[in-house]
Design a protein around this motif. Structure first.
Motif, PDB file in Angstrom:
ATOM      1  N   GLN A 283      -9.334   2.050  15.725  1.00  0.00           N
ATOM      2  CA  GLN A 283      -8.682   1.436  14.568  1.00  0.00           C
ATOM      3  C   GLN A 283      -8.467   2.519  13.511  1.00  0.00           C
ATOM      4  O   GLN A 283      -9.416   3.014  12.903  1.00  0.00           O
TER       5      GLN A 283
ATOM      6  N   SER B 203       0.822  -1.216   0.000  1.00  0.00           N
ATOM      7  CA  SER B 203       0.000   0.000   0.000  1.00  0.00           C
ATOM      8  C   SER B 203       0.853   1.261   0.000  1.00  0.00           C
ATOM      9  O   SER B 203       0.560   2.222  -0.722  1.00  0.00           O
TER      10      SER B 203
ATOM     11  N   CYS C 177      -3.898  10.780   6.071  1.00  0.00           N
ATOM     12  CA  CYS C 177      -3.017   9.609   5.972  1.00  0.00           C
ATOM     13  C   CYS C 177      -1.755   9.791   6.809  1.00  0.00           C
ATOM     14  O   CYS C 177      -1.291   8.855   7.457  1.00  0.00           O
TER      15      CYS C 177
ATOM     16  N   LYS D 213      -6.615   2.297  10.721  1.00  0.00           N
ATOM     17  CA  LYS D 213      -6.407   1.879   9.340  1.00  0.00           C
ATOM     18  C   LYS D 213      -7.513   2.428   8.439  1.00  0.00           C
ATOM     19  O   LYS D 213      -7.293   2.696   7.249  1.00  0.00           O
ATOM     20  N   TYR D 214      -8.716   2.611   9.013  1.00  0.00           N
ATOM     21  CA  TYR D 214      -9.821   3.140   8.227  1.00  0.00           C
ATOM     22  C   TYR D 214      -9.578   4.597   7.829  1.00  0.00           C
ATOM     23  O   TYR D 214      -9.984   5.028   6.742  1.00  0.00           O
TER      24      TYR D 214
ATOM     25  N   LEU E 197      -7.099  -2.031   4.014  1.00  0.00           N
ATOM     26  CA  LEU E 197      -8.196  -2.490   4.869  1.00  0.00           C
ATOM     27  C   LEU E 197      -8.018  -3.928   5.331  1.00  0.00           C
ATOM     28  O   LEU E 197      -8.662  -4.356   6.285  1.00  0.00           O
ATOM     29  N   ARG E 198      -7.134  -4.663   4.675  1.00  0.00           N
ATOM     30  CA  ARG E 198      -6.898  -6.059   5.019  1.00  0.00           C
ATOM     31  C   ARG E 198      -5.999  -6.216   6.240  1.00  0.00           C
ATOM     32  O   ARG E 198      -5.809  -7.337   6.739  1.00  0.00           O
TER      33      ARG E 198
ATOM     34  N   SER F  41      -5.646   1.785  -0.999  1.00  0.00           N
ATOM     35  CA  SER F  41      -6.657   1.970   0.043  1.00  0.00           C
ATOM     36  C   SER F  41      -7.369   0.661   0.358  1.00  0.00           C
ATOM     37  O   SER F  41      -7.498   0.273   1.526  1.00  0.00           O
ATOM     38  N   LEU F  42      -7.824  -0.033  -0.674  1.00  0.00           N
ATOM     39  CA  LEU F  42      -8.544  -1.293  -0.471  1.00  0.00           C
ATOM     40  C   LEU F  42      -7.634  -2.351   0.142  1.00  0.00           C
ATOM     41  O   LEU F  42      -8.061  -3.139   1.003  1.00  0.00           O
ATOM     42  N   ASN F  43      -6.372  -2.360  -0.281  1.00  0.00           N
ATOM     43  CA  ASN F  43      -5.425  -3.337   0.266  1.00  0.00           C
ATOM     44  C   ASN F  43      -5.165  -3.087   1.745  1.00  0.00           C
ATOM     45  O   ASN F  43      -5.046  -4.018   2.545  1.00  0.00           O
TER      46      ASN F  43
ATOM     47  N   ALA G 184      -7.043   4.451   4.951  1.00  0.00           N
ATOM     48  CA  ALA G 184      -7.698   3.939   3.749  1.00  0.00           C
ATOM     49  C   ALA G 184      -8.609   5.001   3.132  1.00  0.00           C
ATOM     50  O   ALA G 184      -8.643   5.178   1.907  1.00  0.00           O
ATOM     51  N   LEU G 185      -9.351   5.728   3.967  1.00  0.00           N
ATOM     52  CA  LEU G 185     -10.220   6.794   3.466  1.00  0.00           C
ATOM     53  C   LEU G 185      -9.395   7.885   2.808  1.00  0.00           C
ATOM     54  O   LEU G 185      -9.724   8.372   1.707  1.00  0.00           O
TER      55      LEU G 185
END
Length: 433
Positions: free
Chosen positions: A101, A43, A150, A103-104, A219-220, A215-217, A107-108
């Motif tokens: 959390q 990411s 970020c 990470k959200y 979230l994992r 971003s999508l990655n 990601a946003l």
């Protein structure tokens, strides 16, 4: 990336034993240490690659210059990007650190950056002149705000999901991948004939996809809910401690030096504008060489500047200011004599300027950390960032000056700022002693 592939990559890059890597992160993150490591590298690499494709100092300034946008808009690119990524942190940091959390949040922020870059691509394909400049600036402001989110969130997420012994490896690997990608993109531009505009436009679209995929990655990630205290507002901290400027002469000198050295960040778009105003098509199309010079300067000088800063951060800042002043002064002379029509002159001058810029970045961060005590560090950082953010916004005035008197005048003013910064830096104390 599958778990086995993640483990192979992790083992190759870290060579750490299990006894060390799990002692400072939660059990959930430890159980997913290889996958978390790979997610961070992937990411962050995509984010850094996208950054290179939306570089306001070179890519966006070249785009607006080639589209006939006025200097006033071109001169606002770096202030909007830098201040937009810095000032919002003063308001958002407290809220983001109150999230269990984070990470959200990252990601946003990455997703919004991707959407902004995609919007820039659409604007680049459909608009020209001042209309394109206004659209790019508006989207860049949104991108900078998302980037600030970020920036605040990332360090906290990194600390919760990747062990201390391999954090530098994760971020360093991503930086190397990003730098390699930017150099490859620069080489592509350098060998391309008349299709540079199309490559830049497509590059903006690719940047959007990279941020969205990153971003999508992200979230994992296996991130446990963490503590939410300590989310104080840096702006409040800065206002409450504004009196430190009057009481601490060294802090005042440091912020003054840092403010003057913003010239090294603000100057590149005016060099690009200068190349577009000399009437030489070969020079004007030399975006690839300019980008290659910028990326090469970072790769070649960062380690050396870091070593110098560990010995004397004040001398590092002084030397960087002197180097920036000389590079910008020679640029003015070269423009006056018509030398900028030679294909290698501006890339060479930009290379020297970006070496100075790297020295500024490493020197200022090292000096602040070493100057302030543990109790002062948060206060000094908040105060310094607040003032520099305002200075960067005020730097938009140089675009107006460029429109009225030409880019050479602005570059000359930046040279004077760098020389003044070198003198100011020498008045700082040796904080490494």
């Amino acid at each position: 990336m599958s778990q086995s592939a993640s483990k192979i990559a992790y083992d190759l890059l870290t060579a750490e034993d299990d006894g060390r890597v799990c002692k400072d992160i939660p059990e959930k993150a430890c159980n997913a240490k290889e996958e978390n490591f790979a997610i961070h590298v992937a990411s962050l690499s995509m984010s850094k690659m996208a950054d290179g494709l939306v570089d306001p100092k070179l890519i966006l300034s070249w785009l607006l210059t080639s589209a006939g946008a006025p200097n006033a808009l071109i001169g606002m690119l770096v202030p909007v990007r830098e201040a937009g990524a810095l000032l919002p942190q003063l308001f958002t940091a407290g809220f983001i650190r109150s999230l269990a959390q984070r990470k959200y949040a990252w990601a946003l922020g990455a997703f919004v950056q991707g959407a902004s870059a995609a919007g820039m691509a659409v604007a680049a394909f459909t608009l020209t002149g001042a209309t394109l400049g206004i659209a790019i600036l508006a989207l860049l402001a949104v991108l900078a705000l998302a980037r600030s989110i970020c920036s605040v969130a990332y360090k906290d997420v990194l600390g919760k999901t990747v062990a201390k012994s391999v954090r530098g490896t994760a971020t360093g690997t991503a930086s190397s991948i990003g730098a390699g990608f930017v150099i490859a993109f620069a080489l592509l531009l350098a060998v391309t004939g008349d299709n540079k505009m199309l490559i830049v436009q497509v590059g903006l679209a690719i940047a959007g996809l990279l941020w969205i995929f990153g971003s999508l990655n992200f979230l994992r990630l296996a991130e446990e809910k963490g503590a939410t205290e300590g989310g104080g507002n840096p702006l409040t901290l800065a206002i409450q401690n504004a009196g430190s400027l009057a009481r601490d002469k060294q802090l005042f000198l440091f912020i003054l030096t840092r403010a003057l050295l913003t010239a090294t960040a603000l100057a590149p778009p005016f060099l690009v504008a200068l190349s577009g105003r000399v009437g030489n098509t070969d020079v004007f199309q030399g975006l690839g060489l300019l980008l290659l010079a910028s990326a090469g300067a970072g790769l070649m000088s960062s380690y050396i500047w870091g070593r110098l800063a560990d010995r004397s951060s004040r001398k590092t800042l002084a030397l960087a200011g002197l180097m920036g002043g000389v590079a910008l002064s020679v640029s003015v002379v070269a423009a006056w004599l018509g030398w900028v029509t030679t294909w290698f002159i501006l890339p060479l001058l930009l290379f020297a300027l970006m070496i100075a810029y790297q020295g500024v970045r490493l020197g200022r961060s090292t000096h602040l950390v070493d100057m302030a005590s543990k109790d002062q560090r948060a206060i000094y950082t908040a105060l310094s960032n607040t003032i520099i953010g305002v200075v960067l916004l005020a730097g938009s005035i140089f675009g107006v000056i460029g429109d009225l008197f030409g880019p050479q005048t602005v570059i000359g003013l930046f040279a004077l700022m760098c020389f003044a910064a070198a003198i100011s830096a020498l008045r700082l104390e040796e904080v490494q002693d």
